[in-house]
Scaffold this motif. Structure first.
Motif, short mmCIF file in Angstrom:
data_model
loop_
_atom_site.label_atom_id
_atom_site.label_comp_id
_atom_site.label_asym_id
_atom_site.label_seq_id
_atom_site.Cartn_x
_atom_site.Cartn_y
_atom_site.Cartn_z
N ARG A 145 1.02 -1.37 -0.08
CA ARG A 145 0.03 -0.04 0.04
C ARG A 145 0.67 1.18 0.04
O ARG A 145 1.90 1.21 0.63
N VAL A 146 0.33 2.16 -0.79
CA VAL A 146 1.49 3.53 -0.82
C VAL A 146 0.29 4.64 -0.32
O VAL A 146 -0.74 4.79 -0.78
N ARG A 147 0.93 5.46 0.26
CA ARG A 147 0.30 6.68 0.58
C ARG A 147 1.23 7.93 0.45
O ARG A 147 2.29 7.99 0.86
N VAL A 148 0.86 8.91 -0.10
CA VAL A 148 1.81 10.24 -0.75
C VAL A 148 1.35 11.31 -0.11
O VAL A 148 0.19 11.65 -0.16
N SER A 149 1.90 12.31 0.54
CA SER A 149 1.51 13.43 1.01
C SER A 149 0.85 14.25 0.18
O SER A 149 1.15 14.37 -1.04
N TYR B 246 16.26 7.46 10.94
CA TYR B 246 15.74 8.80 11.00
C TYR B 246 15.99 9.59 9.70
O TYR B 246 16.55 9.00 8.89
N GLY B 247 15.52 10.74 9.54
CA GLY B 247 15.61 11.60 8.30
C GLY B 247 14.93 11.22 7.25
O GLY B 247 13.72 10.93 7.51
N GLU C 60 14.81 18.03 1.06
CA GLU C 60 14.57 19.43 0.54
C GLU C 60 13.30 19.78 0.99
O GLU C 60 12.87 21.06 1.06
N ASP C 61 12.36 19.03 1.01
CA ASP C 61 11.04 19.41 1.31
C ASP C 61 10.40 18.22 2.50
O ASP C 61 9.73 17.19 2.12
N PRO C 62 10.43 18.67 3.84
CA PRO C 62 9.86 17.75 4.67
C PRO C 62 8.49 17.33 4.76
O PRO C 62 7.93 16.52 5.32
N ASP C 63 7.60 18.34 3.90
CA ASP C 63 6.39 18.09 3.79
C ASP C 63 5.88 17.17 2.67
O ASP C 63 4.74 16.65 2.49
#
Length: 146
Positions: free
Chosen positions: A18-22, A73-74, A97-100
């Motif tokens: 299963r994949v979920r993407v922000s 982590y990271g 580059e984009d933690p969101d």
């Protein structure tokens, strides 16, 4: 490559995940192929939907440790979870580059465990560093072009 007097072989396993993407409400399920190559004994490659452009390299021990608790982590984190559909291993891939922006991959834990057991039979945990060709690695790094 020889380990304990025998040839260490490449190991792979393909599984549904299963994949979920922000930022995306629904995402289709996908396939993931996990590949362990004794020539790169500390890492494994994760290829999504059979597209090499969608490949990630993660530490073999990172994934193994994530079967029992939080690991990493990271930009790569792994942890187990029990769901109504069964036990899973969550892998979060993020971009520094984009933690969101992130992707959560939900792997079936029993299949991951079987894959890792096969990989550790090829190259046992703790001897990976003995198999790394440092001279070859340095030569490759010095000749690669960005």
């Amino acid at each position: 490559m020889f380990v304990d007097g025998r040839v260490a072989r490449r190991v792979s396993a393909c599984m549904r995940i299963r994949v979920r993407v922000s930022g995306i409400d629904t995402t289709p399920d996908a396939t993931a192929t996990l590949v362990y190559d004794p020539a790169d004994p500390l890492m494994l490659r994760m290829v999504l939907n059979e597209q090499e452009a969608n490949a990630w390299h993660i530490g073999r021990d990172l994934l193994a440790d994530g079967l029992g608790g939080h690991s990493g982590y990271g930009d790569v984190r792994v942890w187990p979870l029990s769901t109504t559909a069964g036990d899973v291993v969550n892998v979060v891939l993020a971009t520094p580059e984009d933690p969101d922006y992130w992707a959560l991959l939900e792997f079936p834990a029993p299949e991951v465990r079987r894959f890792l057991n096969r990989a550790y039979r090829q190259v046992p945990r703790g001897i990976e560093a003995d198999l790394i060709n440092l001279d070859g690695l340095v030569a490759r790094l010095l000749t690669e072009t960005p």
